[in-house]
Design a protein around this motif. Structure first.
Motif, PDB file in Angstrom:
ATOM      1  N   ASP A   1       0.850  -1.196   0.000  1.00 15.30           N
ATOM      2  CA  ASP A   1       0.000   0.000   0.000  1.00 15.30           C
ATOM      3  C   ASP A   1       0.881   1.240   0.000  1.00 15.30           C
ATOM      4  O   ASP A   1       0.869   2.013   0.946  1.00 15.30           O
ATOM      5  CB  ASP A   1      -0.900   0.036   1.248  1.00 15.30           C
ATOM      6  CG  ASP A   1      -1.869  -1.131   1.282  1.00 15.30           C
ATOM      7  OD1 ASP A   1      -2.076  -1.732   0.226  1.00 15.30           O
ATOM      8  OD2 ASP A   1      -2.393  -1.413   2.361  1.00 15.30           O
TER       9      ASP A   1
ATOM     10  N   ASP B   1      -0.076   4.588 -12.445  1.00 11.68           N
ATOM     11  CA  ASP B   1      -1.394   4.238 -11.914  1.00 11.68           C
ATOM     12  C   ASP B   1      -1.320   2.829 -11.333  1.00 11.68           C
ATOM     13  O   ASP B   1      -1.717   1.855 -11.978  1.00 11.68           O
ATOM     14  CB  ASP B   1      -2.456   4.310 -13.014  1.00 11.68           C
ATOM     15  CG  ASP B   1      -3.864   4.080 -12.471  1.00 11.68           C
ATOM     16  OD1 ASP B   1      -4.005   3.902 -11.236  1.00 11.68           O
ATOM     17  OD2 ASP B   1      -4.815   4.060 -13.272  1.00 11.68           O
TER      18      ASP B   1
ATOM     19  N   THR C   1      -3.019   1.270  -9.128  1.00  7.70           N
ATOM     20  CA  THR C   1      -4.299   0.581  -8.970  1.00  7.70           C
ATOM     21  C   THR C   1      -4.671  -0.183 -10.232  1.00  7.70           C
ATOM     22  O   THR C   1      -5.036  -1.360 -10.196  1.00  7.70           O
ATOM     23  CB  THR C   1      -5.400   1.597  -8.625  1.00  7.70           C
ATOM     24  OG1 THR C   1      -5.015   2.321  -7.463  1.00  7.70           O
ATOM     25  CG2 THR C   1      -6.720   0.891  -8.367  1.00  7.70           C
ATOM     26  N   GLU C   2      -4.586   0.478 -11.372  1.00  8.61           N
ATOM     27  CA  GLU C   2      -4.947  -0.143 -12.648  1.00  8.61           C
ATOM     28  C   GLU C   2      -3.934  -1.211 -13.039  1.00  8.61           C
ATOM     29  O   GLU C   2      -4.294  -2.315 -13.451  1.00  8.61           O
ATOM     30  CB  GLU C   2      -5.018   0.936 -13.729  1.00  8.61           C
ATOM     31  CG  GLU C   2      -5.575   0.452 -15.059  1.00  8.61           C
ATOM     32  CD  GLU C   2      -7.078   0.256 -15.019  1.00  8.61           C
ATOM     33  OE1 GLU C   2      -7.533  -0.783 -15.537  1.00  8.61           O
ATOM     34  OE2 GLU C   2      -7.778   1.123 -14.472  1.00  8.61           O
TER      35      GLU C   2
ATOM     36  N   PRO D   1      -8.297   2.224  -3.123  1.00  6.67           N
ATOM     37  CA  PRO D   1      -7.687   1.511  -4.254  1.00  6.67           C
ATOM     38  C   PRO D   1      -7.599   0.008  -4.022  1.00  6.67           C
ATOM     39  O   PRO D   1      -7.801  -0.779  -4.950  1.00  6.67           O
ATOM     40  CB  PRO D   1      -6.297   2.153  -4.351  1.00  6.67           C
ATOM     41  CG  PRO D   1      -6.472   3.516  -3.761  1.00  6.67           C
ATOM     42  CD  PRO D   1      -7.477   3.362  -2.678  1.00  6.67           C
TER      43      PRO D   1
ATOM     44  N   TRP E   1     -10.832  -1.656  -4.787  1.00  8.53           N
ATOM     45  CA  TRP E   1     -11.078  -1.689  -6.230  1.00  8.53           C
ATOM     46  C   TRP E   1     -10.296  -2.832  -6.867  1.00  8.53           C
ATOM     47  O   TRP E   1     -10.810  -3.555  -7.732  1.00  8.53           O
ATOM     48  CB  TRP E   1     -10.668  -0.351  -6.844  1.00  8.53           C
ATOM     49  CG  TRP E   1     -11.065  -0.197  -8.283  1.00  8.53           C
ATOM     50  CD1 TRP E   1     -12.239   0.295  -8.770  1.00  8.53           C
ATOM     51  CD2 TRP E   1     -10.267  -0.545  -9.422  1.00  8.53           C
ATOM     52  NE1 TRP E   1     -12.236   0.271 -10.147  1.00  8.53           N
ATOM     53  CE2 TRP E   1     -11.033  -0.241 -10.571  1.00  8.53           C
ATOM     54  CE3 TRP E   1      -8.998  -1.091  -9.585  1.00  8.53           C
ATOM     55  CZ2 TRP E   1     -10.568  -0.452 -11.862  1.00  8.53           C
ATOM     56  CZ3 TRP E   1      -8.529  -1.322 -10.872  1.00  8.53           C
ATOM     57  CH2 TRP E   1      -9.309  -0.992 -11.990  1.00  8.53           C
ATOM     58  N   ILE E   2      -9.033  -3.010  -6.434  1.00  2.01           N
ATOM     59  CA  ILE E   2      -8.214  -4.090  -6.977  1.00  2.01           C
ATOM     60  C   ILE E   2      -8.821  -5.443  -6.631  1.00  2.01           C
ATOM     61  O   ILE E   2      -8.925  -6.336  -7.484  1.00  2.01           O
ATOM     62  CB  ILE E   2      -6.772  -3.989  -6.443  1.00  2.01           C
ATOM     63  CG1 ILE E   2      -6.088  -2.736  -7.000  1.00  2.01           C
ATOM     64  CG2 ILE E   2      -5.968  -5.229  -6.812  1.00  2.01           C
ATOM     65  CD1 ILE E   2      -4.705  -2.480  -6.411  1.00  2.01           C
TER      66      ILE E   2
END
Length: 735
Positions: free
Chosen positions: A604, A669, A671-672, A701, A704-705
């Motif tokens: 993180d 980015d 996260t993506e 994030p 979302w992952i």
């Protein structure tokens, strides 16, 4: 063919340049002002200031032998400490030299006007305007006069000392320490600027013959000589002049000369003072204007400051800006405050010089190989930094406020203007980054070594189906088995507030019977002690936290659930448990645990939480799998940063008992991109980053992952062993 500067400056030239850069208006002006602060102890103030300058002189000499090329203090600090502190050093040095130039004019003009009844400030402003114009039109010829000016000044000063020492009066030294240590330190800070030029020779290091020997030796000889000369001059001034006359005078050396050398001596002092005025003020404009020019060239200031006039060949905008600052200082700032501010900024710069040496030595800077090394490292540098900061603390409010304003203002300028223009970092950044990585490795190592059997609590509810319950227990068993621990699985049933708990706990439903059967079967299946039970309460979340505390659990496993609609405002039940649990919390999103070949661990931002590595190692060891460590870095990350991260991941690999694949992921980015690189994973171990308020309002994030990947995900919320908030923020910024 590239032209190089010829190395034709020998030891004598080095000493002459360094002495010439130091001996100037400071000794003609400041003794009287400092006498008010320290009394006769002003003699020791000059000695103490010289001693406290010594660490910076040694540090600058070391860096000059490692990088014997043209450049100034700003260059060394920017390379050693990075663009941020380079910006602070550049602005601080610019102001210091501007203040020193203004001090020379405001304090030196009274010597010029001693025989004339003219106002000081208008004449000083006029002379400043003339010198600014000279610098605009080109001042190549003035450099040739420097040696002659230094010779005349030194001759006058030596005459002053030799002729004055026999005439000193012991009574004038009475009450030597009446002003106490506070007065001594304040006066030392005031006169500190008198030694500012000691490291000037480093800016022409590329032209010095045998720089490994001549630079450090020349700096030390010139500093010792100048300190001794200053002390002797002040001894004479204090010893031959009534204290009241000396402390209230704008021309203290003239009064001392009148008492010892008669009229010829007075004329010699006036000539020397005027030469010092011209030399110091002109050098102040010339050198200080090059700092905004150099910073602009390094993209830390507007490009317009690098503009060179087509005909004059000078940096017009930089000189004009510097000249404007000096004119404002002369017109509106009292001479005492100018002197204090000049010294305060110089102290800051010298502190950064000392820090730069530490950065170069401790950082991963392969090309830093000085032939001269500062003795007693790092204590010499620490003493220089602490000593300088101590002086600022005793100099009064204005210098302290001025130093803070310049430092904060320079920092804001860097973050809001220059930061996006540069992609380099200093050696100090790597020092800090490696230190952070080392501490993170030590925390992880302690997590591995301090384990005495993991106690794992699995909390389920009546809505948890058999498949998910089985997955939770398998994960818990793998974690516990690796460290000879045990698993406790508890089903928490919640009843309405009005329902009696005792009656509810004594009533066994078919679901309760089925839960006992399943857990009994699982106890036999997994090779680890498994206890099970049921708890009935009015508040399930609080009951889970209380039970975990009572059982002294190391890990609490919960089934990950989607947040309710009210979560952005009120938070969720899972979030409440995670924040209040007395142990590490693992939120499990189970998808497919049929076969585990790769366990991916994601950080993180900043170093990995030790619990993630420990959990991954336990699971991989039981499953015969490998660990994939993913660490994000910005695409424009420096080579030093990538190497530091690689070394950190290598240290983590050495702690694990299973094969480890290390991946430094260049990304803008994370996260993506993390979703894409976790495709081969069977289990993803990730955190719960985002912060409570920000995460609730804008999403986390990590969540979302987890929602996007196809594998089983374990979100780890560490408990007490995690660093504090500010330390985590610091680690994320520097690592």
């Amino acid at each position: 063919m590239t032209k190089e500067l010829e190395r034709d400056l020998g030891l004598f030239a080095v000493i002459a340049i360094s002495i010439g850069a130091m001996v100037g208006s400071g000794i003609f002006i400041l003794p009287g002002l400092a006498l008010k602060t320290a009394g006769p102890a002003v003699i020791l103030a000059y000695l103490l200031a010289g001693v406290l300058v010594l660490p910076a002189a040694l540090s600058k000499a070391e860096m000059a032998t490692a990088m014997p090329e043209a450049g100034g203090t700003y260059i060394y600090i920017e390379r050693g400490m990075g663009p941020l502190l380079g910006t602070i050093a550049g602005v601080g040095t610019w102001f210091s030299l501007s203040f020193k130039g203004a001090l020379a004019l405001v304090g030196g003009v009274p010597y010029l006007l001693y025989l004339f009844d003219l106002p000081v400030k208008p004449v000083a402003i006029g002379l400043a305007a003339v010198l600014i114009a000279v610098n605009l039109f080109g001042a190549k010829q003035t450099g040739r006069l420097q040696i002659g000016i230094v010779v005349v000044m030194l001759a006058a000063m030596v005459w002053f000392v030799v002729g004055g020492l026999p005439s000193t009066t012991a009574s004038y030294y009475g009450g030597f320490f009446d002003k106490g240590s506070n007065g001594l330190l304040a006066a030392s800070g005031l006169v500190f600027v008198s030694y500012a030029g000691v490291t000037k020779i480093a800016s022409v290091a590329e032209e010095v013959e045998d720089p490994d020997r001549n630079i450090p030796l020349g700096i030390l000889i010139s500093l010792v000589f100048t300190t001794l000369l200053y002390v002797l001059i002040v001894v004479v001034m204090v010893g031959v002049t009534p204290p009241d006359l000396l402390s209230d005078s704008g021309v203290p050396m003239i009064h001392a000369a009148e008492a010892t050398l008669a009229w010829p001596g007075v004329v010699a002092i006036i000539v020397a003072a005027v030469l010092a005025l011209i030399s110091t003020a002109n050098a102040g404009i010339l050198s200080s204007s090059r700092y905004p020019f150099a910073m602009a060239r390094d993209d830390l200031a507007p490009e317009s400051l690098t503009e060179i006039h087509e005909n004059w060949g000078t940096p017009v905008r930089a000189i004009t800006l510097t000249g404007g600052v000096m004119l404002v200082l002369i017109a509106f700032v009292p001479i005492l405050e100018i002197a204090k501010l000049a010294s305060a900024f110089q102290i800051i710069v010298f502190a950064l010089v000392n820090g730069a040496v530490v950065a170069f030595r401790e950082g991963n800077v392969g090309e830093y190989d000085p032939s001269f090394e500062s003795p007693l490292y790092p204590w010499t540098q620490i003493a220089g930094i602490l000593g300088g900061l101590l002086l600022i603390g005793y100099m009064g409010t204005l210098p302290l406020v001025g130093a803070v304003v310049i430092t904060v203002g320079s920092g804001l300028w860097y973050f809001y203007y220059a930061r996006d223009n540069v992609d380099r970092e200093g050696a100090a950044t790597d020092v800090v980054r490696r230190s952070v990585g080392k501490r993170a490795v030590e925390r992880t190592k302690s997590t591995f070594e301090d384990v005495d059997g993991y106690e794992v609590l699995v909390a389920v509810t009546e809505t948890t189906d058999e498949a998910r319950e089985r997955s939770l227990i398998r994960i818990a068993a793998d974690i516990a088995r690796e460290n000879d621990g045990s698993v406790t699985i508890v089903r928490f049933d919640e009843v309405p507030d009005q329902a009696p708990l005792q009656q509810a706990s004594q009533t066994q439903s078919p679901a309760d019977v089925e839960f006992e059967r399943r857990t009994s079967d699982l106890t036999a299946e997994f090779d680890v002690p498994v206890q099970y039970g049921e708890i009935v309460s009015h508040d399930t979340e609080r009951a889970i936290v209380n039970f975990a505390e009572h059982e002294e659990a190391d890990f609490l496993l919960l089934e990950r659930a989607d947040d309710p609609l009210y979560a952005p405002l009120l938070g969720s039940n899972i979030e409440w448990v995670s924040r209040h649990a007395p142990c590490d919390v693992l939120l499990i999103e189970e998808r497919d645990l049929a076969g585990i070949d790769a366990i991916t661990v994601v950080t993180d931002r900043g170093p990995f939480d030790p619990q993630k590595i420990a959990i991954a190692d336990a699971l991989a060891s039981e499953a015969g799998a490998r660990i994939d460590l993913l660490y994000p870095v910005e695409r424009n990350a420096t080579t030093a940063q990538r190497e530091t991260v690689e070394d950190y991941l290598s240290e983590l690999e050495s702690l694990c008992s299973v094969p480890v694949k290390r991946s430094v992921v260049p990304t803008d980015d994370p996260t993506e991109d993390f979703v894409a690189v976790t495709d081969p994973a069977d289990v993803l171990i990730i955190g719960t980053d985002g912060g409570r308020i920000h995460g609730n309002l804008f999403g986390r994030p990590a969540d979302w992952i987890v929602d996007k990947v196809d594998c089983t995900a374990i979100q780890v919320q560490p408990n007490g062993s995690r660093p504090g908030l500010f330390r985590r923020l610091f680690e994320r910024v520097v690592f």
